[in-house]
Design a protein around this motif. Structure first.
Motif, short mmCIF file in Angstrom:
data_model
loop_
_atom_site.label_atom_id
_atom_site.label_comp_id
_atom_site.label_asym_id
_atom_site.label_seq_id
_atom_site.Cartn_x
_atom_site.Cartn_y
_atom_site.Cartn_z
N ILE A 137 -70.12 34.22 -13.22
CA ILE A 137 -70.26 35.35 -14.14
C ILE A 137 -71.16 36.45 -13.59
O ILE A 137 -70.93 37.64 -13.82
CB ILE A 137 -70.77 34.86 -15.51
CG1 ILE A 137 -70.66 35.95 -16.56
CG2 ILE A 137 -72.20 34.35 -15.41
CD1 ILE A 137 -69.28 36.29 -16.96
N ASP A 138 -72.20 36.09 -12.85
CA ASP A 138 -73.10 37.10 -12.29
C ASP A 138 -72.59 37.67 -10.97
O ASP A 138 -73.09 38.70 -10.51
CB ASP A 138 -74.50 36.51 -12.07
CG ASP A 138 -75.27 36.36 -13.38
OD1 ASP A 138 -75.19 37.28 -14.20
OD2 ASP A 138 -75.92 35.33 -13.57
N ARG A 139 -71.62 37.03 -10.40
CA ARG A 139 -71.08 37.53 -9.13
C ARG A 139 -69.95 38.53 -9.36
O ARG A 139 -69.88 39.57 -8.69
CB ARG A 139 -70.56 36.35 -8.29
CG ARG A 139 -69.98 36.76 -6.95
CD ARG A 139 -69.51 35.55 -6.16
NE ARG A 139 -68.91 35.91 -4.89
CZ ARG A 139 -69.57 36.10 -3.76
NH1 ARG A 139 -70.88 35.96 -3.76
NH2 ARG A 139 -68.95 36.43 -2.65
N TYR A 140 -69.07 38.24 -10.30
CA TYR A 140 -67.89 39.07 -10.51
C TYR A 140 -67.97 39.93 -11.76
O TYR A 140 -67.11 40.81 -11.95
CB TYR A 140 -66.64 38.20 -10.56
CG TYR A 140 -66.36 37.51 -9.25
CD1 TYR A 140 -65.86 38.20 -8.16
CD2 TYR A 140 -66.64 36.15 -9.09
CE1 TYR A 140 -65.62 37.57 -6.96
CE2 TYR A 140 -66.40 35.51 -7.88
CZ TYR A 140 -65.89 36.23 -6.82
OH TYR A 140 -65.67 35.60 -5.62
N GLY A 141 -68.93 39.71 -12.62
CA GLY A 141 -69.09 40.58 -13.78
C GLY A 141 -68.40 40.05 -15.02
O GLY A 141 -67.47 39.24 -14.94
N ILE B 221 -67.42 32.37 -21.57
CA ILE B 221 -68.71 32.65 -20.95
C ILE B 221 -69.08 34.12 -21.12
O ILE B 221 -70.22 34.47 -21.45
CB ILE B 221 -68.69 32.27 -19.46
CG1 ILE B 221 -68.47 30.76 -19.29
CG2 ILE B 221 -69.98 32.69 -18.77
CD1 ILE B 221 -69.57 29.90 -19.84
N ALA B 222 -68.11 35.01 -20.90
CA ALA B 222 -68.39 36.44 -21.04
C ALA B 222 -68.80 36.79 -22.46
O ALA B 222 -69.71 37.61 -22.68
CB ALA B 222 -67.16 37.25 -20.63
N MET C 33 -65.04 47.39 -23.69
CA MET C 33 -66.26 46.66 -23.36
C MET C 33 -66.82 47.15 -22.03
O MET C 33 -66.07 47.39 -21.08
CB MET C 33 -65.98 45.15 -23.27
CG MET C 33 -65.55 44.53 -24.58
SD MET C 33 -66.79 44.66 -25.89
CE MET C 33 -67.94 43.40 -25.37
N PRO C 34 -68.14 47.32 -21.94
CA PRO C 34 -68.75 47.79 -20.69
C PRO C 34 -68.97 46.64 -19.70
O PRO C 34 -68.93 45.47 -20.07
CB PRO C 34 -70.08 48.36 -21.16
CG PRO C 34 -70.44 47.49 -22.33
CD PRO C 34 -69.13 47.14 -23.01
N GLU C 35 -69.20 47.01 -18.46
CA GLU C 35 -69.61 46.02 -17.46
C GLU C 35 -71.13 46.03 -17.38
O GLU C 35 -71.74 47.08 -17.13
CB GLU C 35 -69.00 46.35 -16.09
CG GLU C 35 -69.39 45.37 -15.00
CD GLU C 35 -69.09 43.94 -15.40
OE1 GLU C 35 -70.06 43.18 -15.68
OE2 GLU C 35 -67.90 43.57 -15.45
N THR C 36 -71.74 44.88 -17.60
CA THR C 36 -73.21 44.81 -17.67
C THR C 36 -73.80 43.93 -16.57
O THR C 36 -74.95 43.51 -16.68
CB THR C 36 -73.63 44.26 -19.04
OG1 THR C 36 -73.03 42.97 -19.25
CG2 THR C 36 -73.20 45.20 -20.15
#
Length: 474
Positions: free
Chosen positions: A328-332, A390-391, A456-459
């Motif tokens: 999740i932290d690698r691909y967003g 997860i997102a 939805m934004p990318e955070t």
């Protein structure tokens, strides 16, 4: 005060180095993970397994599901009144105590419906309290590079709890002695495990005394806040870097300072609240009793299960959540969510098409047909857990302003528990049409994928202040 410039490192850290430097962030999730793991055990016992029908005929065993989610709603309501304004142990210690009480009731009253119902209420309250605490305080104690990984532990804990309970039930009846006699009932062992998890959560919460930097800054304990930031993010940080992270916290608190509650809600929180309710609601559908009952019917004959094959669904969900946690932290958030919605839509529509063909042509249903349906449902669950589930959890931890975050998170979770409760009642009162169910899930996947892509934004790797600005513009 302007944000101080970021000091770039000469060499970027690997993922393992980031995890090692932020290991305290993971250790702080232990109390919540233990409580949510116990919540997964109870979810499996109620939603995935059929509660035992050995009670008085005056009671419907499906009411135990109602009791669990009513407890969850009560826990969320209670948590919304104090979480984020007091020490984290105010939530963790009562939650652990509720687990202990619920587990004891399971041990001493294994054949009493009233005892089981109160146990479900207690454990549901513990789960609701902890979920609100996790989503409100958890992101405040995470670095932006690890926030997705840390917050994904909520889903992982629930799924691994579900997997443990279903696997235990399967092994219990598969290895039952010929005489059928054992000194303990499976529900009593369940109660012992839940009570032990509650005690472990209490001990872990007492031992971990690190508080949220935001809470310390609100209490004007500047030195303590700086010390906590160094512990959380890494002792190798320079004073300038710590000041920059502290300034991010100050900016976050300043967003809704001296503003009316309605103005802040309308400007920052109303949109994300609605979007996240839809997203989390869809995830709830994939963990609901109707979905599990359809899978149970298909897998029973498709996989030739001697009892039931729900543990395969739990294993799929646990593996998918673990993989999503790592990615999740690698691909967003948005990229993973949208990328997994497309194959999930295809799997559901194919499954619905197979069911419609079998029903409309009155063809003889063979084992292979049911096996294909069950496999497609497993693939669907795996993909949803990797991306969407997860997102949704990570988005929920990033979306709201400080003063209203507890109430907004509680509102989303209350809606989620209410939906679970309603779906359980629908499943108990009516027969689920598999064809309609699969087509509805497929079209919901498609629509939700489009909504996430456009709304939805990318955070990924953003501070909480930057996340709020992104949500505001989305």
């Amino acid at each position: 005060m302007p944000i101080l410039p970021t000091i770039k490192e000469e060499e970027s850290q690997t993922w393992f180095q980031q995890v090692w430097h932020g290991r305290i962030q993971l250790l702080l999730t232990i109390p919540a993970s233990l409580i949510l793991f116990a919540g997964g055990l109870k979810l499996a016992w109620t939603v995935y397994e059929a509660p035992p029908n050995r009670f008085d005929y005056d009671y419907d065993s499906s009411l135990l599901i109602v009791a669990l989610f009513v407890g969850g709603i009560l826990g969320c309501i209670a948590a919304s009144t104090f979480v984020g304004r007091v020490t984290k142990n105010i939530a963790h210690i009562p939650s652990g105590s509720l687990l202990v009480f619920g587990g004891i009731l399971f041990v001493i009253l294994p054949n009493s419906f009233i005892g089981m119902a109160f146990s479900c209420v207690f454990e549901g309250m513990a789960m609701g309290l902890t979920q609100v605490q996790t989503f409100v305080v958890g992101p405040e104690m995470c670095s932006k590079e690890m926030r997705g990984f840390v917050m994904a532990t909520e889903r992982c804990s629930l799924w691994f709890g579900i997997l443990m309970q279903l696997t235990f039930t399967y092994l219990w009846y598969a290895l039952e002695p010929p005489s059928g006699y054992r000194s303990l009932q499976p529900d009593q062992i369940h109660g012992i495990v839940v009570a032990c998890l509650g005690l472990a959560a209490i001990v872990a919460a007492i031992k971990q005394r690190i508080e949220s930097p935001l809470l310390l800054i609100q209490q004007q304990r500047e030195h303590a806040a700086s010390s906590v930031l160094k512990q959380l993010i890494g002792t190798q940080l320079t004073t300038t870097e710590v000041m920059r992270v502290r300034e991010d916290c100050v900016q976050l608190m300043a967003i809704d300072a001296d503003q009316s509650g309605w103005y802040v809600f309308r400007r920052f929180n109303a949109g994300p609240l609605f979007k996240l309710f839809i997203l989390r609601g869809f995830v709830t559908l994939t963990m609901s009793q109707p979905f599990n009952r359809v899978y149970l019917s298909a897998s029973w004959l498709g996989f030739n299960c001697d009892t039931n094959c729900l543990y395969t669904m739990a294993a799929t969900g646990a593996c998918g959540s673990l993989l999503g946690c790592l990615l999740i932290d690698r691909y967003g958030r948005r990229r993973m969510c949208v990328a997994t919605m497309l194959p999930a839509t295809i799997f559901m529509l194919i499954t619905g098409g197979i069911m419609e063909y079998l029903v409309n042509t009155n063809a003889a249903i063979v084992q292979l047909d049911l096996e294909i349906i069950a496999l497609l449902m497993l693939l669907f669950q795996f993909i949803i857990c990797v991306g969407v589930s997860i997102a949704a959890s990570v988005y929920l931890s990033e979306a709201f302003t400080v003063t209203q975050k507890a109430k907004c998170v509680a509102a989303v979770l209350i809606g989620e528990h209410t939906l679970q409760l309603a779906l359980a009642l629908v499943s108990a009162l009516t027969t689920i049409n598999g064809t309609v169910f699969f087509f509805i899930m497929g079209f919901l996947c498609m629509l939700l994928g489009l909504c996430v892509f456009f709304l939805m934004p990318e955070t990924k790797c953003l501070t909480l202040y930057e996340c709020l600005q992104k949500f505001k513009r989305a």
